[in-house]
Design a protein around this motif. Structure first.
Motif, PDB file in Angstrom:
ATOM      1  N   GLY A 143       0.832  -1.577  -0.171  1.00  0.00           N
ATOM      2  CA  GLY A 143      -0.182   0.144  -0.132  1.00  0.00           C
ATOM      3  C   GLY A 143       0.492   1.410   0.085  1.00  0.00           C
ATOM      4  N   ASP A 144       0.439   2.570   0.661  1.00  0.00           N
ATOM      5  CA  ASP A 144       1.286   3.564   0.883  1.00  0.00           C
ATOM      6  C   ASP A 144       2.335   3.420   1.909  1.00  0.00           C
ATOM      7  OD1 ASP A 144       0.361   5.125  -1.381  1.00  0.00           O
ATOM      8  OD2 ASP A 144      -1.373   5.789  -0.137  1.00  0.00           O
ATOM      9  N   THR A 145       3.121   2.371   2.676  1.00  0.00           N
ATOM     10  CA  THR A 145       4.041   2.690   3.717  1.00  0.00           C
ATOM     11  C   THR A 145       4.994   2.000   2.346  1.00  0.00           C
ATOM     12  OG1 THR A 145       3.975  -0.089   3.354  1.00  0.00           O
ATOM     13  CG2 THR A 145       2.236   0.584   4.437  1.00  0.00           C
ATOM     14  N   ARG A 146       5.040   2.328   1.416  1.00  0.00           N
ATOM     15  CA  ARG A 146       6.308   2.495   0.831  1.00  0.00           C
ATOM     16  C   ARG A 146       5.723   3.936  -1.059  1.00  0.00           C
ATOM     17  NH1 ARG A 146       6.987  -0.477   3.575  1.00  0.00           N
ATOM     18  NH2 ARG A 146       8.098  -2.533   4.309  1.00  0.00           N
ATOM     19  N   TRP A 147       6.701   4.280  -0.838  1.00  0.00           N
ATOM     20  CA  TRP A 147       6.366   5.498  -1.534  1.00  0.00           C
ATOM     21  C   TRP A 147       7.816   5.936  -2.725  1.00  0.00           C
ATOM     22  CZ3 TRP A 147      10.690   8.120  -0.526  1.00  0.00           C
ATOM     23  CH2 TRP A 147      11.667   8.423   1.037  1.00  0.00           C
ATOM     24  N   TYR A 148       7.493   6.764  -3.667  1.00  0.00           N
ATOM     25  CA  TYR A 148       8.327   7.268  -4.354  1.00  0.00           C
ATOM     26  C   TYR A 148       8.077   9.194  -4.183  1.00  0.00           C
ATOM     27  CZ  TYR A 148       9.144   3.316  -7.341  1.00  0.00           C
ATOM     28  OH  TYR A 148       9.242   2.524  -7.788  1.00  0.00           O
ATOM     29  N   ALA A 149       9.291   9.580  -4.063  1.00  0.00           N
ATOM     30  CA  ALA A 149       9.428  11.294  -3.817  1.00  0.00           C
ATOM     31  C   ALA A 149      10.283  11.655  -5.020  1.00  0.00           C
ATOM     32  CB  ALA A 149       9.540  11.159  -2.046  1.00  0.00           C
ATOM     33  N   ARG A 150      10.073  13.010  -5.650  1.00  0.00           N
ATOM     34  CA  ARG A 150      10.627  13.770  -6.542  1.00  0.00           C
ATOM     35  C   ARG A 150      10.745  15.237  -5.379  1.00  0.00           C
ATOM     36  NH1 ARG A 150      10.407  18.365 -10.519  1.00  0.00           N
ATOM     37  NH2 ARG A 150       8.542  18.109 -10.193  1.00  0.00           N
ATOM     38  N   VAL A 151      12.332  15.518  -5.521  1.00  0.00           N
ATOM     39  CA  VAL A 151      12.906  16.607  -4.838  1.00  0.00           C
ATOM     40  C   VAL A 151      13.119  17.816  -5.951  1.00  0.00           C
ATOM     41  CG1 VAL A 151      13.518  15.307  -3.012  1.00  0.00           C
ATOM     42  CG2 VAL A 151      14.977  15.659  -4.395  1.00  0.00           C
ATOM     43  N   ASP A 152      13.445  18.631  -5.203  1.00  0.00           N
ATOM     44  CA  ASP A 152      14.198  19.311  -6.224  1.00  0.00           C
ATOM     45  C   ASP A 152      14.968  20.316  -5.167  1.00  0.00           C
ATOM     46  OD1 ASP A 152      15.049  21.239  -8.232  1.00  0.00           O
ATOM     47  OD2 ASP A 152      13.518  21.965  -9.562  1.00  0.00           O
ATOM     48  N   SER A 153      15.772  21.290  -5.933  1.00  0.00           N
ATOM     49  CA  SER A 153      16.675  22.657  -5.166  1.00  0.00           C
ATOM     50  C   SER A 153      16.134  24.055  -5.527  1.00  0.00           C
ATOM     51  CB  SER A 153      17.882  22.652  -5.270  1.00  0.00           C
ATOM     52  OG  SER A 153      19.594  23.246  -4.546  1.00  0.00           O
ATOM     53  N   LEU A 203      18.895   9.711 -12.245  1.00  0.00           N
ATOM     54  CA  LEU A 203      19.052   9.674 -14.239  1.00  0.00           C
ATOM     55  C   LEU A 203      18.252   9.630 -14.448  1.00  0.00           C
ATOM     56  CD1 LEU A 203      20.797   5.934 -12.599  1.00  0.00           C
ATOM     57  CD2 LEU A 203      22.108   8.069 -13.532  1.00  0.00           C
ATOM     58  N   PRO A 204      17.975   9.942 -15.555  1.00  0.00           N
ATOM     59  CA  PRO A 204      17.575  10.113 -16.835  1.00  0.00           C
ATOM     60  C   PRO A 204      16.645   8.941 -16.745  1.00  0.00           C
ATOM     61  CG  PRO A 204      19.157  10.303 -17.739  1.00  0.00           C
ATOM     62  CD  PRO A 204      19.713   9.541 -16.184  1.00  0.00           C
ATOM     63  N   HIS A 205      15.203   9.457 -16.842  1.00  0.00           N
ATOM     64  CA  HIS A 205      14.150   8.098 -17.086  1.00  0.00           C
ATOM     65  C   HIS A 205      14.022   7.097 -18.431  1.00  0.00           C
ATOM     66  CE1 HIS A 205      11.683  11.925 -17.688  1.00  0.00           C
ATOM     67  NE2 HIS A 205      11.429  10.831 -18.728  1.00  0.00           N
ATOM     68  N   TYR A 206      14.015   8.059 -19.962  1.00  0.00           N
ATOM     69  CA  TYR A 206      14.699   7.400 -20.441  1.00  0.00           C
ATOM     70  C   TYR A 206      14.945   6.784 -21.208  1.00  0.00           C
ATOM     71  CZ  TYR A 206      17.227  11.975 -20.787  1.00  0.00           C
ATOM     72  OH  TYR A 206      17.216  12.888 -21.221  1.00  0.00           O
ATOM     73  N   HIS A 207      16.409   6.348 -20.450  1.00  0.00           N
ATOM     74  CA  HIS A 207      17.716   5.512 -20.459  1.00  0.00           C
ATOM     75  C   HIS A 207      17.679   4.249 -19.358  1.00  0.00           C
ATOM     76  CE1 HIS A 207      19.898   7.705 -23.247  1.00  0.00           C
ATOM     77  NE2 HIS A 207      19.976   8.652 -22.800  1.00  0.00           N
ATOM     78  N   SER A 263      18.762  19.482 -12.037  1.00  0.00           N
ATOM     79  CA  SER A 263      18.184  19.374 -11.116  1.00  0.00           C
ATOM     80  C   SER A 263      19.987  19.494 -10.793  1.00  0.00           C
ATOM     81  CB  SER A 263      17.600  19.009  -9.957  1.00  0.00           C
ATOM     82  OG  SER A 263      16.395  19.618 -10.704  1.00  0.00           O
ATOM     83  N   TYR A 264      20.506  18.306 -10.736  1.00  0.00           N
ATOM     84  CA  TYR A 264      21.070  17.435 -10.085  1.00  0.00           C
ATOM     85  C   TYR A 264      22.831  18.248 -10.490  1.00  0.00           C
ATOM     86  CZ  TYR A 264      25.786  14.756  -9.240  1.00  0.00           C
ATOM     87  OH  TYR A 264      27.449  14.917  -9.141  1.00  0.00           O
ATOM     88  N   ILE A 265      23.091  18.183 -12.040  1.00  0.00           N
ATOM     89  CA  ILE A 265      24.615  19.495 -12.873  1.00  0.00           C
ATOM     90  C   ILE A 265      24.079  20.321 -11.849  1.00  0.00           C
ATOM     91  CG2 ILE A 265      24.797  19.932 -14.500  1.00  0.00           C
ATOM     92  CD1 ILE A 265      25.624  16.713 -14.196  1.00  0.00           C
ATOM     93  N   ALA A 266      22.903  21.106 -12.099  1.00  0.00           N
ATOM     94  CA  ALA A 266      23.062  22.926 -11.536  1.00  0.00           C
ATOM     95  C   ALA A 266      23.271  22.231  -9.671  1.00  0.00           C
ATOM     96  CB  ALA A 266      21.868  22.950 -11.793  1.00  0.00           C
ATOM     97  N   HIS A 267      23.105  21.845  -9.266  1.00  0.00           N
ATOM     98  CA  HIS A 267      22.602  21.611  -7.464  1.00  0.00           C
ATOM     99  C   HIS A 267      23.922  20.066  -7.278  1.00  0.00           C
ATOM    100  CE1 HIS A 267      20.757  25.164  -7.476  1.00  0.00           C
ATOM    101  NE2 HIS A 267      19.350  25.501  -8.788  1.00  0.00           N
TER     102      HIS A 267
END
Length: 592
Positions: free
Chosen positions: A16-26, A219-223, A248-252
């Motif tokens: 269920g929702d006890t596991r998750w995916y999260a996107r972050v940014d700077s 990593l890029p999702h299309y590779h 975002s990684y390359i910049a920060h």
């Protein structure tokens, strides 16, 4: 329902929702969580996309996915799997003409009639698709504003494991991008192989109090490494994922370390250049001054793959990050390629990297002879659920341990071939050894086995043969890039002179901020002398500006394209050792 889809949905239903995916940014230098979905939420949105696709497309339809980094792409990809439609991940085309041509080529090659994206990018994509390009017949739909189907309206689709799951286009580092046809069987087998490398008995014991390993990446999702290794593998290991976009990684770069620290990541992953970029970006100051809360003692598995793994980078990164808890024994070099879904060989969690030195002259002659003062090579672990052979590419004769040959792979992770290209499929996917074993995938990579681990030495197509010596271009490039702080990425290859005799040429990017008043010619002289001293090679150096050496969409150096651009005078040398007669005289700009 496909066995692959059942396998993935079972994890979501149980956890269920006890596991998750999260996107972050700077944002203004701070880590900010932008979006998060639990497994159950992810499944519901994927079922909604699957129901929508089932109503509007034919079974097996090819659907191009053009999204920015984020969870909208992942739900669309899973929705395609759920509906029995074939996802075709691709980068968003920008204004670069070559990127647009690549996108147009994929649409034509894959026979795409539907492009899925998000509402922020749909208008520009729709305008491009409506233009004069031959690819204009494809419709563009934004899933975040158009898909309104209820998840419960989705009906499972009966599919065999042999059915196509998605088409993975290669990065094109040595040839034009090709569509690798990945089946449900290929993907399921490779995901299970990856899990066996990550979740070892030792890891299970360590996770007994918190059985949810968290991954952190960019990593890029299309590779293949981003899609399979980053996005899909957490589902098979009952884990979480925190990620940011490559931009975002390359910049920060500090954002990567903050993700690991803040979310207590158990594992992370990147190509060699990603670790190298981090190292260069951090400078020499104290890390606690950059962020006093950085703490990497949670990290137990740092995967390095997708390109040659350099021992000097592993050592330097481990030393630089040691004050904040990074341990050298967490390194996990791996080897893989899109044609085998992703992973071919891997280092199990907790074992650490094997780094050994080998006699350079013997390697050039095809033998791996340990030598205390030889060239350092990093082992990429043992086979991950597949049969890996080292084969003489000329005779197809299997070679014994310690002998360099072409890497061949057999097993359920190996794809069925290239989309719409029977000739290339027969050439690469139907190889048979001299003693009759096969079919196997000819990877085009060179390497050898020693003590059960694979060492990759280079690409067969990139091999430079000069004066009877077999020279791997990355050996030249590695020494050049580490000669001086002003030396950036580079590409080495053979180029004939006016008489037809081949010479080694190095196109070397410069970092002007580190020149300290020196001329590009002075840097070229330093590089020439080092290559002559350590490799006994006479190399002609061409100095170019930053970002001049062509790269693939995943950041890999394109040596063949660099060579072509140099010969066609499409580069602007700041210094060149090449005589004008070696190139097209009417177009060459000449040395400066």
């Amino acid at each position: 329902m496909s066995e692959l889809v059942r396998f993935l949905r079972e994890k979501m239903w149980i956890l269920g929702d006890t596991r998750w995916y999260a996107r972050v940014d700077s944002v203004r230098g701070e880590l900010v969580e932008v979006e998060r979905l639990g497994y159950a939420q992810l499944d519901a949105r994927a079922r909604a996309v699957g129901a929508w696709l089932s109503d509007r497309t034919a079974p097996g339809a090819h659907v191009l996915l053009m999204y920015p980094a984020g969870l909208e792409f992942f739900t669309a990809f899973l929705g395609c799997l759920y509906a029995g439609r074939v996802a075709v991940p691709a980068p968003l085309p920008d204004t670069d003409r070559r990127a647009l041509r690549r996108a147009e080529g994929i649409i034509r090659d894959a026979g795409v009639g539907l492009v899925l994206s998000d509402s922020a990018h749909r208008p520009a994509l729709a305008a491009w698709l409506a233009g004069p390009a031959p690819a204009a017949r494809a419709e563009c739909v934004a899933t975040d504003e158009t898909v309104r189907a209820a998840p419960d309206t989705w009906s499972p689709v009966s599919l065999e494991l042999s059915a196509t799951a998605y088409i993975q286009y290669t990065s094109g580092s040595t040839s034009e991008p090709r569509g690798v046809v990945i089946s449900h069987r290929n993907l399921l087998h490779n995901l299970l192989s990856i899990r066996r490398n990550l979740v070892t008995d030792e890891v299970l014991d360590e996770l007994r109090h918190d059985p949810a390993p968290t991954g952190a990446g960019w990593l890029p999702h299309y590779h293949d490494m981003g899609l399979v290794g980053m996005l899909l593998s957490p589902l098979t290991s009952y884990g979480n994922l925190v990620f940011c976009s490559p931009v975002s990684y390359i910049a920060h770069p500090l954002l990567w370390l903050r993700m690991i620290s803040r979310y207590r990541a158990f594992y992370t992953f990147a190509p060699n250049f990603g670790y190298d970029w981090l190292l260069r970006s951090l400078g020499t100051g104290r890390l606690t001054e950059l962020d006093p809360e950085l703490d990497l003692d949670c990290l137990r598995y740092a995967i390095s793959g997708a390109e040659p793994v350099r021992a000097d980078v592993l050592t330097a990164v481990a030393r630089r990050l040691a004050p904040i808890g990074f341990r050298p024994d967490i390194w996990a070099p791996c080897y893989g390629l899109a044609e085998a879904t992703l992973m071919v060989t891997g280092t199990p969690c907790g074992r650490g990297a094997t780094v050994r030195r080998f006699d350079r002259d013997a390697l050039e002659a095809g033998a791996a002879v340990p030598a205390p003062d030889g060239v350092e090579l990093v082992a990429c672990g043992g086979p991950a659920g597949v049969d890996v052979r080292i084969v003489d590419p000329a005779t197809s004769q299997p070679l014994k341990d310690g002998h360099v040959g072409e890497i061949w792979v057999c097993g359920d992770s190996v794809a069925g071939g290239y989309l719409g290209n029977p000739q290339a499929t027969a050439e690469h996917f139907a190889a048979t050894t001299a003693d009759g074993d096969g079919p196997c995938l000819r990877t085009g990579d060179l390497g050898f086995f020693l003590d059960g681990e694979l060492y990759v030495t280079g690409r067969a197509k990139d091999l430079i043969i000069v004066n009877g010596r077999n020279i791997h271009p990355q050996d030249i490039e590695r020494l050049s890039e580490t000669t001086d702080p002003a030396a950036g990425p580079c590409a080495a290859f053979a180029l004939p002179d006016a008489s037809g005799r081949e010479h080694i040429v190095l196109v070397q990017e410069i970092r002007p901020v580190h020149l300290d008043g020196r001329s590009p010619a002075a840097l070229a002289g330093l590089i020439r002398r080092r290559l002559d001293r350590e490799l006994r090679l006479a190399v002609r150096v061409v100095i170019v500006g930053p970002m001049s050496v062509p790269r693939t969409t995943s950041g890999k150096i394109q040596r063949t394209r660099t060579r072509e651009q140099l010969r066609a005078a499409h580069l602007a040398p700041l210094h060149s050792d090449l005589p004008v007669t070696d190139l097209a005289q009417d177009r060459y700009r000449g040395p400066t």
